[in-house]
Scaffold this motif. Structure first.
Motif, mmCIF file in Angstrom:
data_model
loop_
_atom_site.group_PDB
_atom_site.id
_atom_site.type_symbol
_atom_site.label_atom_id
_atom_site.label_comp_id
_atom_site.label_asym_id
_atom_site.label_seq_id
_atom_site.Cartn_x
_atom_site.Cartn_y
_atom_site.Cartn_z
ATOM 1 N N GLY A 68 46.761 29.420 15.328
ATOM 2 C CA GLY A 68 47.265 29.762 16.626
ATOM 3 C C GLY A 68 47.769 30.993 16.472
ATOM 4 O O GLY A 68 47.765 31.781 15.397
ATOM 5 N N PRO A 69 48.737 31.559 17.414
ATOM 6 C CA PRO A 69 49.096 32.901 17.619
ATOM 7 C C PRO A 69 50.427 33.020 16.548
ATOM 8 O O PRO A 69 51.172 32.059 16.188
ATOM 9 N N THR A 70 50.656 34.155 16.260
ATOM 10 C CA THR A 70 51.551 34.669 15.190
ATOM 11 C C THR A 70 53.022 35.117 15.690
ATOM 12 O O THR A 70 53.949 34.860 15.548
ATOM 13 N N SER A 71 52.588 36.220 17.021
ATOM 14 C CA SER A 71 54.011 36.666 17.666
ATOM 15 C C SER A 71 53.692 36.867 19.155
ATOM 16 O O SER A 71 54.434 37.583 19.846
ATOM 17 N N SER A 72 52.816 36.045 19.672
ATOM 18 C CA SER A 72 52.358 36.143 21.128
ATOM 19 C C SER A 72 52.509 34.741 21.597
ATOM 20 O O SER A 72 52.171 33.736 20.746
ATOM 21 N N PRO A 73 52.560 34.526 22.895
ATOM 22 C CA PRO A 73 52.382 32.988 23.387
ATOM 23 C C PRO A 73 51.051 32.485 23.169
ATOM 24 O O PRO A 73 50.916 31.404 22.985
ATOM 25 N N ARG A 74 50.120 33.382 23.124
ATOM 26 C CA ARG A 74 48.533 32.961 22.994
ATOM 27 C C ARG A 74 47.722 33.799 22.141
ATOM 28 O O ARG A 74 48.045 35.113 22.005
ATOM 29 N N LEU A 75 46.845 33.278 21.357
ATOM 30 C CA LEU A 75 45.899 34.010 20.717
ATOM 31 C C LEU A 75 44.702 34.201 21.354
ATOM 32 O O LEU A 75 44.102 33.051 21.770
ATOM 33 N N VAL A 76 44.206 35.300 21.817
ATOM 34 C CA VAL A 76 42.769 35.419 22.417
ATOM 35 C C VAL A 76 41.741 35.821 21.526
ATOM 36 O O VAL A 76 41.847 37.365 20.914
ATOM 37 N N ALA A 77 40.739 35.122 21.505
ATOM 38 C CA ALA A 77 39.504 35.401 20.683
ATOM 39 C C ALA A 77 38.373 35.843 21.543
ATOM 40 O O ALA A 77 37.770 34.947 22.344
ATOM 41 N N ILE A 78 37.977 37.112 21.587
ATOM 42 C CA ILE A 78 36.975 37.579 22.417
ATOM 43 C C ILE A 78 35.571 37.581 21.396
ATOM 44 O O ILE A 78 35.553 38.163 20.760
ATOM 45 N N ILE A 79 34.667 36.720 22.195
ATOM 46 C CA ILE A 79 33.460 36.653 21.419
ATOM 47 C C ILE A 79 32.202 37.622 22.131
ATOM 48 O O ILE A 79 31.706 37.037 23.225
ATOM 49 N N LYS A 80 31.829 38.768 21.739
ATOM 50 C CA LYS A 80 31.047 39.561 22.494
ATOM 51 C C LYS A 80 29.520 39.050 22.093
ATOM 52 O O LYS A 80 29.162 38.609 21.086
ATOM 53 N N SER A 81 28.667 39.039 23.292
ATOM 54 C CA SER A 81 27.207 38.560 22.960
ATOM 55 C C SER A 81 27.168 37.092 22.347
ATOM 56 O O SER A 81 26.547 36.883 21.650
ATOM 57 N N ALA A 82 28.095 36.479 22.978
ATOM 58 C CA ALA A 82 28.176 34.999 22.288
ATOM 59 C C ALA A 82 26.646 34.094 22.471
ATOM 60 O O ALA A 82 26.473 33.247 21.809
ATOM 61 N N ASP A 83 25.893 34.750 23.648
ATOM 62 C CA ASP A 83 24.591 34.315 23.693
ATOM 63 C C ASP A 83 23.559 34.711 22.535
ATOM 64 O O ASP A 83 22.432 33.959 22.568
ATOM 65 N N GLU A 84 24.029 35.254 21.384
ATOM 66 C CA GLU A 84 23.244 35.513 20.532
ATOM 67 C C GLU A 84 23.577 34.777 18.951
ATOM 68 O O GLU A 84 23.163 35.156 18.024
ATOM 69 N N MET A 85 24.434 33.741 19.457
ATOM 70 C CA MET A 85 24.734 32.885 18.235
ATOM 71 C C MET A 85 23.315 32.268 17.682
ATOM 72 O O MET A 85 22.349 31.777 18.409
ATOM 73 N N THR A 86 23.311 32.141 16.463
ATOM 74 C CA THR A 86 22.410 31.208 15.695
ATOM 75 C C THR A 86 22.501 29.944 16.135
ATOM 76 O O THR A 86 23.701 29.376 16.390
ATOM 77 N N PRO A 87 21.538 29.018 15.729
ATOM 78 C CA PRO A 87 21.944 27.412 16.113
ATOM 79 C C PRO A 87 23.144 27.123 15.223
ATOM 80 O O PRO A 87 23.772 26.304 15.564
ATOM 81 N N GLU A 88 23.037 27.320 14.011
ATOM 82 C CA GLU A 88 23.960 27.029 12.823
ATOM 83 C C GLU A 88 25.376 27.349 13.364
ATOM 84 O O GLU A 88 26.446 26.674 13.558
ATOM 85 N N ALA A 89 25.525 28.724 13.932
ATOM 86 C CA ALA A 89 26.543 29.194 14.326
ATOM 87 C C ALA A 89 27.110 28.677 15.758
ATOM 88 O O ALA A 89 28.380 28.288 15.918
ATOM 89 N N ALA A 90 26.286 28.316 16.528
ATOM 90 C CA ALA A 90 26.500 27.393 17.674
ATOM 91 C C ALA A 90 27.076 26.351 17.264
ATOM 92 O O ALA A 90 28.194 25.552 17.898
ATOM 93 N N GLY A 91 26.483 25.533 16.370
ATOM 94 C CA GLY A 91 26.902 24.012 15.877
ATOM 95 C C GLY A 91 28.397 24.099 15.638
ATOM 96 O O GLY A 91 29.091 23.328 15.873
ATOM 97 N N ALA A 92 28.649 25.162 14.533
ATOM 98 C CA ALA A 92 30.073 25.402 13.947
ATOM 99 C C ALA A 92 31.055 25.595 15.113
ATOM 100 O O ALA A 92 32.261 25.224 15.323
ATOM 101 N N PHE A 93 30.419 26.461 16.016
ATOM 102 C CA PHE A 93 31.581 26.859 17.123
ATOM 103 C C PHE A 93 31.862 25.704 18.082
ATOM 104 O O PHE A 93 33.059 25.421 18.629
ATOM 105 N N LEU A 94 30.785 24.774 18.184
ATOM 106 C CA LEU A 94 31.283 23.604 19.150
ATOM 107 C C LEU A 94 32.079 22.863 18.552
ATOM 108 O O LEU A 94 33.217 22.287 19.293
ATOM 109 N N LYS A 95 32.246 22.689 17.324
ATOM 110 C CA LYS A 95 33.182 21.858 16.414
ATOM 111 C C LYS A 95 34.782 22.402 16.909
ATOM 112 O O LYS A 95 35.595 21.641 17.054
#
Length: 225
Positions: A68-95
């Motif tokens: 989680g965050p280290t010095s903020s209320p929330r950690l924000v992870a922005i994933i650009k072009s997320a529709d370009e995930m490989t099937p393996e990457a998408a499976g890992a991200f789903l978890k």
């Protein structure tokens, strides 16, 4: 809509920003993080390595967000072009979405949501970008900067480096200035390539790259864009 989410305090763990090419989605994600009071140390941006987002990148993201965050209320992870995930990457991200870490918010930026598995889409709150979601207006005090950007293609080499030097002097508010110039380039000049260069420059600066060298390179790239 994003302001309402922040004000209401009902923030989801994952968002899907869907819309056409342009800086609007990334700028909105950054403003969302600003509204959540997320500091730069708790703000991550990942993008495709080449043509795709690979599983190694998602595994690294899991490591970076695990606690989680280290010095903020929330950690924000922005994933650009997320529709370009490989099937393996998408499976890992789903978890990751199935077992989110406390205080972590994922923002997926996509142009074609149908390329993502439905299992990921269903776990995100979707926001559709048709017309720009972030309203941009000229700032009179930046008129000189707008003129410089508009004429950058005609500047001599020495003038380009002078422009870079002036940008460097604005380091305390450089990120805000560059975002504004990216909007100007896109909305008024319709120069998406230059807007993209500016956004990439912001990312490089956040990586603590040499500031002056980064700005020199950006000015040279924008001149020929």
């Amino acid at each position: 809509m994003l302001a309402g989410i922040i004000k209401g305090g009902r923030v989801a763990s994952a968002y899907l920003f869907v819309g056409p090419p342009g800086p609007e989605k990334l700028a909105a994600a950054q403003q969302f993080a600003d509204g959540l009071q997320t500091k730069s140390v708790d703000r991550l941006i990942i993008e495709p390595d080449g043509a795709t987002l690979k599983i190694a990148q998602i595994l690294e993201l899991q490591t970076l967000t695990r606690y989680g965050p280290t010095s903020s209320p929330r950690l924000v992870a922005i994933i650009k072009s997320a529709d370009e995930m490989t099937p393996e990457a998408a499976g890992a991200f789903l978890k990751t979405l199935e077992e989110p870490s406390p205080g972590v918010i994922f923002v997926l930026l996509v142009e074609r949501e149908e390329r993502l598995p439905e299992t990921i889409i269903s776990r995100c709150q979707k926001i559709v970008f048709g017309e720009p979601a972030v309203v941009w207006q000229r700032k009179p005090e930046l008129a000189g900067w707008y003129k410089d950007l508009q004429q950058i293609g005609q500047l001599k080499l020495v003038e380009l480096f002078e422009l870079s030097a002036r940008l460097e002097k604005e380091k305390d508010q450089l990120e805000e200035l560059l975002y504004d110039l990216a909007y100007f380039s896109w909305h008024e000049l319709r120069e998406w390539r230059r807007a993209k260069i500016i956004l990439e420059t912001i990312k490089d600066i956040k990586k603590r790259a040499n500031l002056r060298l980064t700005l020199d390179v950006a000015c040279l790239r924008m001149q020929t864009a």
